[in-house]
Design an enzyme around this catalytic site. Structure first.
Site, PDB file in Angstrom:
ATOM      1  N   CYS A  85     -10.231   2.017  -8.434  1.00 56.43           N
ATOM      2  CA  CYS A  85      -9.343   2.323  -7.321  1.00 56.43           C
ATOM      3  C   CYS A  85      -9.382   1.106  -6.409  1.00 56.43           C
ATOM      4  O   CYS A  85     -10.406   0.437  -6.324  1.00 56.43           O
ATOM      5  CB  CYS A  85      -9.905   3.553  -6.601  1.00 56.43           C
ATOM      6  SG  CYS A  85      -9.110   3.944  -5.033  1.00 56.43           S
ATOM      7  N   ASP A 109     -15.887  11.921  -1.724  1.00 60.11           N
ATOM      8  CA  ASP A 109     -15.294  10.606  -1.441  1.00 60.11           C
ATOM      9  C   ASP A 109     -16.066   9.900  -0.326  1.00 60.11           C
ATOM     10  O   ASP A 109     -17.212  10.247  -0.012  1.00 60.11           O
ATOM     11  CB  ASP A 109     -13.800  10.791  -1.122  1.00 60.11           C
ATOM     12  CG  ASP A 109     -12.956   9.600  -1.529  1.00 60.11           C
ATOM     13  OD1 ASP A 109     -12.931   8.627  -0.763  1.00 60.11           O
ATOM     14  OD2 ASP A 109     -12.332   9.627  -2.613  1.00 60.11           O
ATOM     15  N   ASP A 110     -15.437   8.947   0.275  1.00 56.11           N
ATOM     16  CA  ASP A 110     -16.009   8.060   1.280  1.00 56.11           C
ATOM     17  C   ASP A 110     -16.690   8.833   2.418  1.00 56.11           C
ATOM     18  O   ASP A 110     -16.144   9.827   2.908  1.00 56.11           O
ATOM     19  CB  ASP A 110     -14.842   7.224   1.840  1.00 56.11           C
ATOM     20  CG  ASP A 110     -15.295   6.038   2.646  1.00 56.11           C
ATOM     21  OD1 ASP A 110     -16.502   5.921   2.862  1.00 56.11           O
ATOM     22  OD2 ASP A 110     -14.436   5.243   3.033  1.00 56.11           O
ATOM     23  N   ASN A 155     -11.345  -1.780  -0.776  1.00 56.92           N
ATOM     24  CA  ASN A 155     -10.346  -1.483   0.243  1.00 56.92           C
ATOM     25  C   ASN A 155      -9.871  -2.647   1.089  1.00 56.92           C
ATOM     26  O   ASN A 155      -9.212  -2.428   2.098  1.00 56.92           O
ATOM     27  CB  ASN A 155     -10.871  -0.375   1.163  1.00 56.92           C
ATOM     28  CG  ASN A 155     -10.686   0.981   0.504  1.00 56.92           C
ATOM     29  OD1 ASN A 155      -9.587   1.344   0.122  1.00 56.92           O
ATOM     30  ND2 ASN A 155     -11.770   1.716   0.347  1.00 56.92           N
ATOM     31  N   TRP A 212       0.859  -1.183   0.000  1.00 56.99           N
ATOM     32  CA  TRP A 212       0.000   0.000   0.000  1.00 56.99           C
ATOM     33  C   TRP A 212       0.904   1.245   0.000  1.00 56.99           C
ATOM     34  O   TRP A 212       1.919   1.298   0.695  1.00 56.99           O
ATOM     35  CB  TRP A 212      -0.891  -0.010   1.253  1.00 56.99           C
ATOM     36  CG  TRP A 212      -1.661   1.268   1.392  1.00 56.99           C
ATOM     37  CD1 TRP A 212      -2.772   1.623   0.695  1.00 56.99           C
ATOM     38  CD2 TRP A 212      -1.338   2.370   2.244  1.00 56.99           C
ATOM     39  NE1 TRP A 212      -3.167   2.886   1.052  1.00 56.99           N
ATOM     40  CE2 TRP A 212      -2.308   3.379   2.014  1.00 56.99           C
ATOM     41  CE3 TRP A 212      -0.320   2.617   3.166  1.00 56.99           C
ATOM     42  CZ2 TRP A 212      -2.300   4.602   2.677  1.00 56.99           C
ATOM     43  CZ3 TRP A 212      -0.309   3.834   3.837  1.00 56.99           C
ATOM     44  CH2 TRP A 212      -1.294   4.807   3.594  1.00 56.99           C
ATOM     45  N   ASP A 255     -14.135   1.966  -5.531  1.00 57.12           N
ATOM     46  CA  ASP A 255     -13.015   1.600  -4.658  1.00 57.12           C
ATOM     47  C   ASP A 255     -13.162   0.160  -4.182  1.00 57.12           C
ATOM     48  O   ASP A 255     -14.236  -0.448  -4.260  1.00 57.12           O
ATOM     49  CB  ASP A 255     -13.032   2.576  -3.468  1.00 57.12           C
ATOM     50  CG  ASP A 255     -11.683   2.733  -2.802  1.00 57.12           C
ATOM     51  OD1 ASP A 255     -10.760   1.958  -3.108  1.00 57.12           O
ATOM     52  OD2 ASP A 255     -11.557   3.635  -1.953  1.00 57.12           O
ATOM     53  N   ARG A 258      -9.843  -3.794   7.283  1.00 57.08           N
ATOM     54  CA  ARG A 258     -10.406  -2.445   7.441  1.00 57.08           C
ATOM     55  C   ARG A 258     -11.820  -2.512   8.053  1.00 57.08           C
ATOM     56  O   ARG A 258     -12.712  -1.810   7.651  1.00 57.08           O
ATOM     57  CB  ARG A 258     -10.454  -1.706   6.102  1.00 57.08           C
ATOM     58  CG  ARG A 258     -10.374  -0.193   6.262  1.00 57.08           C
ATOM     59  CD  ARG A 258     -10.780   0.535   4.989  1.00 57.08           C
ATOM     60  NE  ARG A 258     -10.362   1.925   5.036  1.00 57.08           N
ATOM     61  CZ  ARG A 258     -10.916   2.885   4.334  1.00 57.08           C
ATOM     62  NH1 ARG A 258     -11.900   2.635   3.503  1.00 57.08           N
ATOM     63  NH2 ARG A 258     -10.479   4.112   4.419  1.00 57.08           N
ATOM     64  N   ASP A 294      -2.396   5.667  -3.060  1.00 62.31           N
ATOM     65  CA  ASP A 294      -2.790   6.618  -2.021  1.00 62.31           C
ATOM     66  C   ASP A 294      -1.625   7.511  -1.638  1.00 62.31           C
ATOM     67  O   ASP A 294      -1.807   8.458  -0.870  1.00 62.31           O
ATOM     68  CB  ASP A 294      -3.294   5.870  -0.776  1.00 62.31           C
ATOM     69  CG  ASP A 294      -4.768   5.539  -0.903  1.00 62.31           C
ATOM     70  OD1 ASP A 294      -5.420   6.114  -1.792  1.00 62.31           O
ATOM     71  OD2 ASP A 294      -5.261   4.719  -0.118  1.00 62.31           O
TER      72      ASP A 294
HETATM   73  C1  DGJ Z   1      -8.830   4.309  -0.619  1.00 59.79           C
HETATM   74  C2  DGJ Z   1      -8.669   5.277  -1.751  1.00 59.79           C
HETATM   75  O1  DGJ Z   1      -7.488   5.015  -2.430  1.00 59.79           O
HETATM   76  C3  DGJ Z   1      -8.705   6.683  -1.216  1.00 59.79           C
HETATM   77  O2  DGJ Z   1      -8.457   7.591  -2.245  1.00 59.79           O
HETATM   78  C4  DGJ Z   1     -10.028   6.916  -0.571  1.00 59.79           C
HETATM   79  O3  DGJ Z   1     -11.037   6.879  -1.530  1.00 59.79           O
HETATM   80  C5  DGJ Z   1     -10.272   5.899   0.520  1.00 59.79           C
HETATM   81  N1  DGJ Z   1     -10.083   4.555   0.049  1.00 59.79           N
HETATM   82  C6  DGJ Z   1     -11.659   6.028   1.074  1.00 59.79           C
HETATM   83  O4  DGJ Z   1     -11.969   5.059   1.964  1.00 59.79           O
END
Ligand code: DGJ
Length: 767
Positions: free
Chosen positions: A553, A393-394, A507, A226, A505, A470, A575
């Site tokens: 993403c 965003d989030d 994550n 990451w 996204d 997460r 990121d």
């Molecule tokens: C990971 C993304 O790479 C970020 O830019 C952002 O959108 C976060 N997630 C949000 O949780």
């Protein structure tokens, strides 16, 4: 369609041998030489040759490299050397199979090198052996059902399909090879058809394999984590196996579905480079194995770990596409071939060839702490400075105020988005800006209404406590009801307002492979089915919303791969948006992917991941190499930085056509020399070039640095159009060959992290 006759020799006239070629496709051709039993695929500068040998019709790899005029090449397969071919001396069949350069391999019958196809029958046996049966050659290229793949019209590409068979298992294997008139690529894929009367388990189906002699090659792979994705690693190919792969359910931050092997002397401009890149976003394996006799087997495909696909009688399995590439023009040649292929034959949609709106994303500006007022403050400032789109965003849905909840509850949180989403979007539009939104459709939070209703929708192994990442689980998208529910929720949000961009996204990586939707003997299909489900959802999204700009993403750049590029013309690179870190991350990404695809933003300082402070100007230069945007609170940054934004916006508009469409040349990589970084983008018609130079660390008592700028017309004269920006470079006029071979002296710059742009344009009277 051509078939092998009783003796295994095709005896009909091949349409490919006499094929008429149009002007455009003279660059490419596919023929079958019946006498030598050799297929020859010619791309603009390369030839790829496959041979059929022996009465058993083994399919062998003959040659891949510079374009050849002759197809008299069967001798290259060494069938006359001991150990003899099985039909002449069956006693050494294992030795033969273990050395023969297979085009696509079987398993457990004597080839002890790692193979591309493994099966298990209902009786538990694993032997499989393939023989050529027939082939066809046609113009164009078929789509791969349910999978991303390169494409092209009938005058743009040609395809060879070779049908092989295991007569005992009644398993048919269709090997597809497509070539393109404008790029030196061979796109390979494999389809397995069960023509037998009972089910068979496919325990490994790789998509491509190339056997050749090891010519002292070095292997190149991409590694990371990451916030530091795709660092380039180069090492000698050695005896045994060397591989990279992912079993994380995505292509991953850690390793990348790409490998190259190149001659040790290859440079950016010269020397042999071979490469494979997987058009796929799930688990993968890329491996080179050097055998006891010094030959190598390079192969790529879905990682066999945890993979097992039950193929019913009459069923077929389509393995994803691998792009094979050869360049005699060094690593730079390989890079430009990939860029060309992906720009012309992979990326789709209305933004494919278009400048993207300059966006400002609120993630690093606010994280979860925002509301309508805050977003509108940002939008007001941003629009006045020339920024064209606000991305929320989030944190806009459910009761998500941190990353512990609400994934799956795709309903606007109106206590944050006061007045509702439509009000916010309309207000942003009124400011002359577009509006974009973040989603993470593949996930479910334990703290969500969705999970309370459907705990079985998470991927999990019954009887085990699920592993969180997460603080979230992965949704089991192999179940149609799950896909439909999530898609409908998100589509309803998109329909509720004028939303023109989506950041999709992902994550956390997959684990705990188990699905309540699959029977016991199909659990091994879960990860591939999950990837197919993701593709299905994204295809649905871009079909239902054809004007949407989709940016993929995954926790930064964990799913930056050709599979995702088929759905979204851009992907968030990492990121880590620190300008210095981005030099390496973007160089590793641009090794394969066009600059037009790289999500790159000017972000806040001190940088949120490394704590470094770099000049605002340099952050702008580095972000120019990608899609360009901002990731900061424009209302809070220093006035001096804010004042630079209109100039950066103007710079983006001035250079983006060139950056998006031009040829990319690496000149010096910071990761190699720890001092400076330099790259150029040269217009296809060679009328201009933009050179970006970033001095990472200032050095005491040093003279200027010589850089060579390739790619321009050697006989034309160029001037530095923006010479006033860098008065220390006193000479402003150069011939293209001087720039390429002699270069220019870059004066030392005082200070760290300083960047400059040089814009070379044709001297006017030559236009
Ligand atoms: C990971 C993304 O790479 C970020 O830019 C952002 O959108 C976060 N997630 C949000 O949780």
């Amino acid at each position: 369609m051509h078939r092998a006759n009783a003796l295994g020799r095709g005896n009909r006239k091949c349409s490919g041998c006499t094929a008429k070629t149009t002007e455009r496709n003279q660059n490419m051709n596919i023929i079958y030489n019946e006498k030598n039993r050799v297929f020859k695929l010619d791309t603009p500068h390369t030839s790829y040759c496959i041979g059929v040998v022996d009465e058993e019709n083994f399919l062998g790899h003959v040659y891949y490299g510079r374009k050849l005029g002759s197809d008299d090449l069967a001798y290259l397969m060494r069938t006359g050397e001991p150990p003899f071919v099985p039909s002449e001396n069956n006693r050494d069949r294992t030795s033969f199979l273990d050395t023969f350069p297979m085009e696509y391999t079987g398993h457990n019958l004597g080839d002890y090198r790692e193979g591309t196809l493994s099966v298990r029958t209902l009786s538990g046996h694993t032997g499989v052996s393939l023989s050529y049966v027939s082939h066809s050659i046609y113009d164009g290229k078929k789509a791969l059902e349910g999978l991303p793949a390169t494409f092209g019209g009938k005058d743009e590409c040609k395809t060879l399909e070779i049908i092989c068979e295991d007569p005992v298992l009644k398993l048919q294997v269709v090997l597809s090879y497509s070539i393109f008139a404008d790029t030196d690529a061979v796109a390979r894929s494999v389809r397995i058809v069960n023509q037998g009367g009972e089910a068979v388990y496919l325990t490994k189906v790789l998509s491509a394999c190339i056997d050749m002699d090891n010519d002292n090659y070095e292997m190149i792979t991409l590694h990371g984590s990451w916030a530091r994705e795709r660092a380039i690693q180069t090492y000698p190919v050695r005896k045994g196996k060397q591989s990279v792969g992912s079993v994380r359910g995505e292509s991953s931050h850690q390793e990348h579905p790409f490998m190259a092997w190149k001659s040790r002397t290859a440079t950016e401009e010269t020397g042999d480079v071979y490469a494979m890149n997987f058009v796929y976003s799930g688990n993968f394996l890329a491996q080179i194995e050097e055998s006891q006799f010094g030959s190598i087997r390079a192969m790529m495909g879905i990682h066999p770990e945890d993979f097992c696909w039950k193929l019913e009688p009459g069923g077929s399995f389509q393995a994803p596409e691998v792009i094979c590439m050869y360049s005699a023009g060094g690593l730079g040649g390989m890079t430009r071939n990939f860029h060309e292929l992906y720009r012309n034959h992979l990326i789709r949609g209305m933004y494919k060839d278009k400048k993207r709106p300059i966006l400002i994303n609120n993630w690093e500006a606010t994280y979860f702490d925002f509301d309508t007022d805050k977003l509108l403050d940002i939008a007001r400032q941003a629009s006045a400075l020339g920024i064209e789109m606000l991305v929320m965003d989030d944190g806009w849905f459910g009761h998500r105020d941190d990353d512990n909840s609400s994934l799956g509850d795709w309903f606007v949180n109106e206590s944050k988005i006061k007045g509702g989403l439509k009000y916010l979007v309309d207000e942003v539009n009124r400011l002359g800006m577009k509006f974009g939104i973040w989603v993470e459709p593949e996930m479910i939070s334990p703290d969500s209404d969705l999970y309370k209703e459907h705990p079985d929708w998470a991927i999990q192994i019954p009887g085990r406590v699920g592993s969180l990442g997460r603080n979230q689980y992965v949704l089991d998208l192999t179940r149609k009801e799950v896909r439909d529910c999530i898609y409908e929720r998100i589509a309803a949000v998109l329909r509720s307002a004028n939303i023109e961009y989506v950041k999709w996204d992902m994550n956390r990586q997959l684990s705990d492979f188990g699905s309540f939707g699959l029977p016991a003997d199909r659990q091994g299909e879960l990860v591939h089915r999950q990837t197919l489900a993701l593709y299905e959802m994204q295809e649905r999204l871009i079909t239902d919303f054809p004007n949407l700009l989709l940016e993929n993403c995954s926790g930064g750049g964990a799913r930056f791969d050709p599979g995702m590029l088929y759905y979204s013309p851009q992907i968030w690179c990492s990121d880590d948006a620190d300008a210095v870190e981005r030099l390496s991350i973007q160089a590793g990404t641009a090794l394969i992917y066009p600059l037009s695809t790289m999500g790159a933003h000017v972000s806040d300082c001190p940088n949120h991941t490394v704590g470094r402070t770099t000049p605002f100007e340099t952050r702008g230069y580095v972000a120019l190499a990608g899609t360009f945007g901002y990731e900061l609170d424009v209302t809070k940054i220093p006035e001096a930085d804010r004042e630079m934004i209109p100039d950066q916006v103007a710079m983006y508009h001035k250079y983006n056509d060139l950056v998006r469409q031009g040829d990319y040349y690496r000149i010096a990589r910071y990761a190699d020399n720890h001092f400076y970084d330099c790259y150029a983008v040269v217009a296809k018609d060679k009328s201009e070039a933009l050179v970006t130079y970033v001095q990472v660390l200032g050095r005491p008592n040093f003279h200027s640095r010589r850089i060579r700028i390739p790619g321009l017309d050697p006989e034309k004269t160029y001037v530095i159009e923006n010479a006033a920006d860098w008065p220390e470079i006193r000479q402003t006029e150069y011939r293209g060959d001087t720039l390429h071979y002699a270069g220019i002296n870059i004066p030392p710059i005082s200070g760290d992290f300083k960047g400059r742009l040089l814009h070379f344009v044709l001297r006017s009277h030559q236009f």
